[in-house]
Design a protein around this motif. Structure first.
Motif, PDB file in Angstrom:
ATOM      1  N   GLY A  82       9.803  -8.759  -2.684  1.00  0.00           N
ATOM      2  CA  GLY A  82       9.646  -7.759  -1.612  1.00  0.00           C
ATOM      3  C   GLY A  82      10.608  -6.590  -1.772  1.00  0.00           C
ATOM      4  O   GLY A  82      11.429  -6.564  -2.694  1.00  0.00           O
ATOM      5  N   GLU A  83      10.479  -5.638  -0.851  1.00  0.00           N
ATOM      6  CA  GLU A  83      11.316  -4.435  -0.942  1.00  0.00           C
ATOM      7  C   GLU A  83      12.777  -4.770  -0.638  1.00  0.00           C
ATOM      8  O   GLU A  83      13.060  -5.552   0.271  1.00  0.00           O
ATOM      9  CB  GLU A  83      10.801  -3.370   0.038  1.00  0.00           C
ATOM     10  CG  GLU A  83       9.448  -2.826  -0.393  1.00  0.00           C
ATOM     11  CD  GLU A  83       8.843  -1.832   0.591  1.00  0.00           C
ATOM     12  OE1 GLU A  83       9.583  -1.291   1.422  1.00  0.00           O
ATOM     13  OE2 GLU A  83       7.619  -1.619   0.510  1.00  0.00           O
ATOM     14  N   LEU A  84      13.682  -4.159  -1.381  1.00  0.00           N
ATOM     15  CA  LEU A  84      15.114  -4.440  -1.234  1.00  0.00           C
ATOM     16  C   LEU A  84      15.589  -4.293   0.212  1.00  0.00           C
ATOM     17  O   LEU A  84      16.267  -5.167   0.756  1.00  0.00           O
ATOM     18  CB  LEU A  84      15.925  -3.503  -2.145  1.00  0.00           C
ATOM     19  CG  LEU A  84      17.438  -3.534  -1.934  1.00  0.00           C
ATOM     20  CD1 LEU A  84      18.025  -4.876  -2.342  1.00  0.00           C
ATOM     21  CD2 LEU A  84      18.125  -2.409  -2.702  1.00  0.00           C
ATOM     22  N   ARG A 120       0.849  -1.178   0.000  1.00  0.00           N
ATOM     23  CA  ARG A 120       0.000   0.000   0.000  1.00  0.00           C
ATOM     24  C   ARG A 120       0.883   1.226   0.000  1.00  0.00           C
ATOM     25  O   ARG A 120       1.919   1.229   0.672  1.00  0.00           O
ATOM     26  CB  ARG A 120      -0.742  -0.006   1.327  1.00  0.00           C
ATOM     27  CG  ARG A 120      -2.148   0.338   1.317  1.00  0.00           C
ATOM     28  CD  ARG A 120      -2.675   0.076   2.716  1.00  0.00           C
ATOM     29  NE  ARG A 120      -3.673  -0.988   2.684  1.00  0.00           N
ATOM     30  CZ  ARG A 120      -4.968  -0.756   2.565  1.00  0.00           C
ATOM     31  NH1 ARG A 120      -5.412   0.471   2.520  1.00  0.00           N
ATOM     32  NH2 ARG A 120      -5.826  -1.743   2.524  1.00  0.00           N
ATOM     33  N   GLY A 121       0.492   2.247  -0.728  1.00  0.00           N
ATOM     34  CA  GLY A 121       1.244   3.497  -0.694  1.00  0.00           C
ATOM     35  C   GLY A 121       0.294   4.640  -0.465  1.00  0.00           C
ATOM     36  O   GLY A 121      -0.866   4.432  -0.104  1.00  0.00           O
ATOM     37  N   LYS A 122       0.781   5.864  -0.707  1.00  0.00           N
ATOM     38  CA  LYS A 122      -0.056   7.047  -0.497  1.00  0.00           C
ATOM     39  C   LYS A 122      -1.215   7.049  -1.474  1.00  0.00           C
ATOM     40  O   LYS A 122      -2.281   7.551  -1.203  1.00  0.00           O
ATOM     41  CB  LYS A 122       0.785   8.308  -0.738  1.00  0.00           C
ATOM     42  CG  LYS A 122       1.396   8.872   0.533  1.00  0.00           C
ATOM     43  CD  LYS A 122       1.775  10.323   0.326  1.00  0.00           C
ATOM     44  CE  LYS A 122       3.205  10.646   0.259  1.00  0.00           C
ATOM     45  NZ  LYS A 122       4.277  10.013  -0.232  1.00  0.00           N
ATOM     46  N   PRO A 174      13.826   3.956  -1.006  1.00  0.00           N
ATOM     47  CA  PRO A 174      13.972   2.510  -0.805  1.00  0.00           C
ATOM     48  C   PRO A 174      12.711   1.705  -1.106  1.00  0.00           C
ATOM     49  O   PRO A 174      12.785   0.610  -1.671  1.00  0.00           O
ATOM     50  CB  PRO A 174      14.346   2.403   0.680  1.00  0.00           C
ATOM     51  CG  PRO A 174      14.967   3.709   1.022  1.00  0.00           C
ATOM     52  CD  PRO A 174      14.288   4.733   0.158  1.00  0.00           C
ATOM     53  N   GLU A 175      11.529   2.240  -0.741  1.00  0.00           N
ATOM     54  CA  GLU A 175      10.280   1.488  -0.951  1.00  0.00           C
ATOM     55  C   GLU A 175      10.004   1.244  -2.425  1.00  0.00           C
ATOM     56  O   GLU A 175       9.183   0.387  -2.767  1.00  0.00           O
ATOM     57  CB  GLU A 175       9.081   2.251  -0.372  1.00  0.00           C
ATOM     58  CG  GLU A 175       9.060   2.363   1.124  1.00  0.00           C
ATOM     59  CD  GLU A 175       9.847   3.559   1.644  1.00  0.00           C
ATOM     60  OE1 GLU A 175      10.827   3.987   0.984  1.00  0.00           O
ATOM     61  OE2 GLU A 175       9.494   4.066   2.712  1.00  0.00           O
ATOM     62  N   ASN A 176      10.648   1.992  -3.284  1.00  0.00           N
ATOM     63  CA  ASN A 176      10.389   1.838  -4.716  1.00  0.00           C
ATOM     64  C   ASN A 176      11.451   0.990  -5.416  1.00  0.00           C
ATOM     65  O   ASN A 176      11.581   1.032  -6.633  1.00  0.00           O
ATOM     66  CB  ASN A 176      10.236   3.214  -5.371  1.00  0.00           C
ATOM     67  CG  ASN A 176       8.916   3.853  -4.963  1.00  0.00           C
ATOM     68  OD1 ASN A 176       7.996   3.149  -4.556  1.00  0.00           O
ATOM     69  ND2 ASN A 176       8.822   5.168  -5.069  1.00  0.00           N
TER      70      ASN A 176
HETATM   71  P1  ATP Z   1       3.869   5.879  -2.740  1.00  0.00           P
HETATM   72  O1  ATP Z   1       3.192   6.168  -1.436  1.00  0.00           O
HETATM   73  O2  ATP Z   1       5.295   5.409  -2.521  1.00  0.00           O
HETATM   74  O3  ATP Z   1       3.761   6.946  -3.776  1.00  0.00           O
HETATM   75  P2  ATP Z   1       1.983   4.329  -4.338  1.00  0.00           P
HETATM   76  O4  ATP Z   1       0.682   4.614  -3.651  1.00  0.00           O
HETATM   77  O5  ATP Z   1       2.222   5.028  -5.642  1.00  0.00           O
HETATM   78  O6  ATP Z   1       3.204   4.550  -3.322  1.00  0.00           O
HETATM   79  P3  ATP Z   1       3.297   1.867  -5.096  1.00  0.00           P
HETATM   80  O7  ATP Z   1       4.601   2.376  -4.552  1.00  0.00           O
HETATM   81  O8  ATP Z   1       3.216   1.694  -6.564  1.00  0.00           O
HETATM   82  O9  ATP Z   1       2.075   2.769  -4.568  1.00  0.00           O
HETATM   83  O10 ATP Z   1       2.938   0.502  -4.378  1.00  0.00           O
HETATM   84  C1  ATP Z   1       2.806   0.387  -2.975  1.00  0.00           C
HETATM   85  C2  ATP Z   1       3.547  -0.867  -2.481  1.00  0.00           C
HETATM   86  O11 ATP Z   1       2.984  -2.045  -3.100  1.00  0.00           O
HETATM   87  C3  ATP Z   1       5.036  -0.902  -2.870  1.00  0.00           C
HETATM   88  O12 ATP Z   1       5.857  -0.237  -1.939  1.00  0.00           O
HETATM   89  C4  ATP Z   1       5.309  -2.401  -2.936  1.00  0.00           C
HETATM   90  O13 ATP Z   1       5.601  -2.923  -1.646  1.00  0.00           O
HETATM   91  C5  ATP Z   1       3.993  -2.997  -3.426  1.00  0.00           C
HETATM   92  N1  ATP Z   1       4.005  -3.191  -4.895  1.00  0.00           N
HETATM   93  C6  ATP Z   1       3.793  -2.245  -5.829  1.00  0.00           C
HETATM   94  N2  ATP Z   1       3.858  -2.740  -7.081  1.00  0.00           N
HETATM   95  C7  ATP Z   1       4.126  -4.064  -6.935  1.00  0.00           C
HETATM   96  C8  ATP Z   1       4.317  -5.152  -7.882  1.00  0.00           C
HETATM   97  N3  ATP Z   1       4.230  -4.945  -9.192  1.00  0.00           N
HETATM   98  N4  ATP Z   1       4.566  -6.382  -7.388  1.00  0.00           N
HETATM   99  C9  ATP Z   1       4.634  -6.578  -6.035  1.00  0.00           C
HETATM  100  N5  ATP Z   1       4.470  -5.607  -5.104  1.00  0.00           N
HETATM  101  C10 ATP Z   1       4.211  -4.363  -5.533  1.00  0.00           C
END
Ligand code: ATP
Length: 334
Positions: free
Chosen positions: A115-117, A42-44, A159-161
């Motif tokens: 998973g995340e690095l 989940r992200g923002k 790092p999360e990306n």
């Molecule tokens: P942010 O808050 O960083 O802007 P976001 O809402 O845009 O995030 P993402 O970073 O694309 O969302 O995805 C959130 C999380 O989901 C990632 O940090 C990762 O752990 C997981 N994730 C995203 N894409 C994938 C994928 N293709 N395969 C597996 N896990 C994923």
């Protein structure tokens, strides 16, 4: 115990699927074509689930983004457009896209299961060495170099990306092109987003961003990976941003005692206030610390601080996700 070495498994450069000319499917039900499974992250902006394409049985990831406002939809459309042009083994690939025409859009993405690095390297069975750090940093720079070659800025390198392709291999991929922008050097581009710890001084100062803006963030990620310390972190976002604009940091902490002069040289050529003076992604790939033909130090690194860093970021992420949910709830009157 897992040691990272440089031998790349067969099929390293093979794409997960044939490049696809994805067009957003409007008003179509994603559940007709895909079955949804467990949440992956989940992200923002988005919530990501594992999913399976009914026709082929292929496992993929589905990223759902709430698009209550017209701008939200535009943002996701931009993300799709950018991902369509990014076809590279170090970058997450786009498979399909849906727009329900009302409040939600969904990107079907390549599934990345390692998973995340940073989560992976703090595992007790993972031996983190300086060499492993340089192997990961090299791949990050390969991905960034390709993006910049396509005139695209990532603008959210953190790092999360950075995800691991598998739980045991050494390959990584960059994800999340939600803040990425097409860059036209003849036009002024300013942005007002990113994560304070990782953004460059020009972002904090609302000045022009360029390719070198991503390179600063690569420098911060590399600094943290090697030491577990965040070079500009303050007690509040404001303090962090003030530290970033001063661009003052050092390698004085004992975590850097065992780190090679080459690694420090690499970082110090990225964490420079004046973007023009920073290395480009190509310069990074040519730097002795990243060059494949150079011997690199196999010293094992102490991960205590890195573990603390990851736990702090996990908390921050949870708080951000909560605030995002609250925001959405407020808008759709939940
Ligand atoms: P942010 O808050 O960083 O802007 P976001 O809402 O845009 O995030 P993402 O970073 O694309 O969302 O995805 C959130 C999380 O989901 C990632 O940090 C990762 O752990 C997981 N994730 C995203 N894409 C994938 C994928 N293709 N395969 C597996 N896990 C994923």
């Amino acid at each position: 115990m897992i040691y990272v070495d440089e031998t790349e498994p067969d099929g390293e450069l093979e794409p997960p699927f044939e490049p696809r000319n994805v067009a957003v499917k409007k008003g179509q039900d994603i559940k007709k074509e895909y079955t949804l499974h467990e949440e992956l992250g989940r992200g923002k902006f988005g919530t990501v689930y594992k999913c399976k394409e009914k026709l082929t049985g292929r496992c993929l990831a589905a990223k759902f983004v709430i698009t209550n406002r017209a701008e939200d939809r535009k943002d996701v459309e931009r993300e799709v457009e950018i991902m369509r042009t990014l076809q590279h083994p170090r970058l997450l690939q786009l498979y399909d896209a849906f727009d329900d025409g009302k409040k939600e859009m969904c990107l079907i993405l390549e599934l990345i299961e390692g998973g995340e690095l940073f989560e992976r390297v703090i595992d007790d069975d993972f031996i983190l060495t300086e060499k492993a750090c340089s192997i990961f940093t090299r791949q990050i720079c390969e991905g960034v170099e390709y993006m910049h070659g396509q005139n695209i800025l990532h603008l959210d390198m953190k790092p999360e990306n950075i995800l691991c392709v598998t739980r045991t291999g050494n390959r990584i991929k960059l994800i999340d092109f939600g803040l990425a922008r097409k860059y036209d050097p003849t036009k002024k581009l300013q942005v007002l987003f990113g994560t304070p710890e990782f953004v460059a001084p020009e972002v904090v100062n609302f000045e022009m961003v360029t390719y070198k803006t991503d390179m600063w963030s690569v420098g911060v990620v590399c600094y943290v990976l090697l030491s577990g310390l965040s070079p500009f972190m303050g007690d509040s976002d404001l303090e962090t941003m003030a530290n970033v604009t001063k661009a003052v940091y050092d390698f004085d902490d004992e975590s850097f005692e065992k780190i090679s002069a080459e690694a420090k040289d690499f970082i110090s050529k990225l964490l420079i206030k004046d973007g023009d003076q920073r290395m480009s992604a190509q310069d990074c790939l040519d730097h002795p610390w990243l060059r494949k033909d150079k011997m690199r130090k196999d010293t094992q690194l102490d991960k205590t601080r890195l573990k603390r860093f990851v736990i702090r970021r996990r908390w921050q992420k949870a708080v951000n996700a909560f605030l995002a949910l609250k925001r959405m709830g407020a808008t759709i009157n939940l």
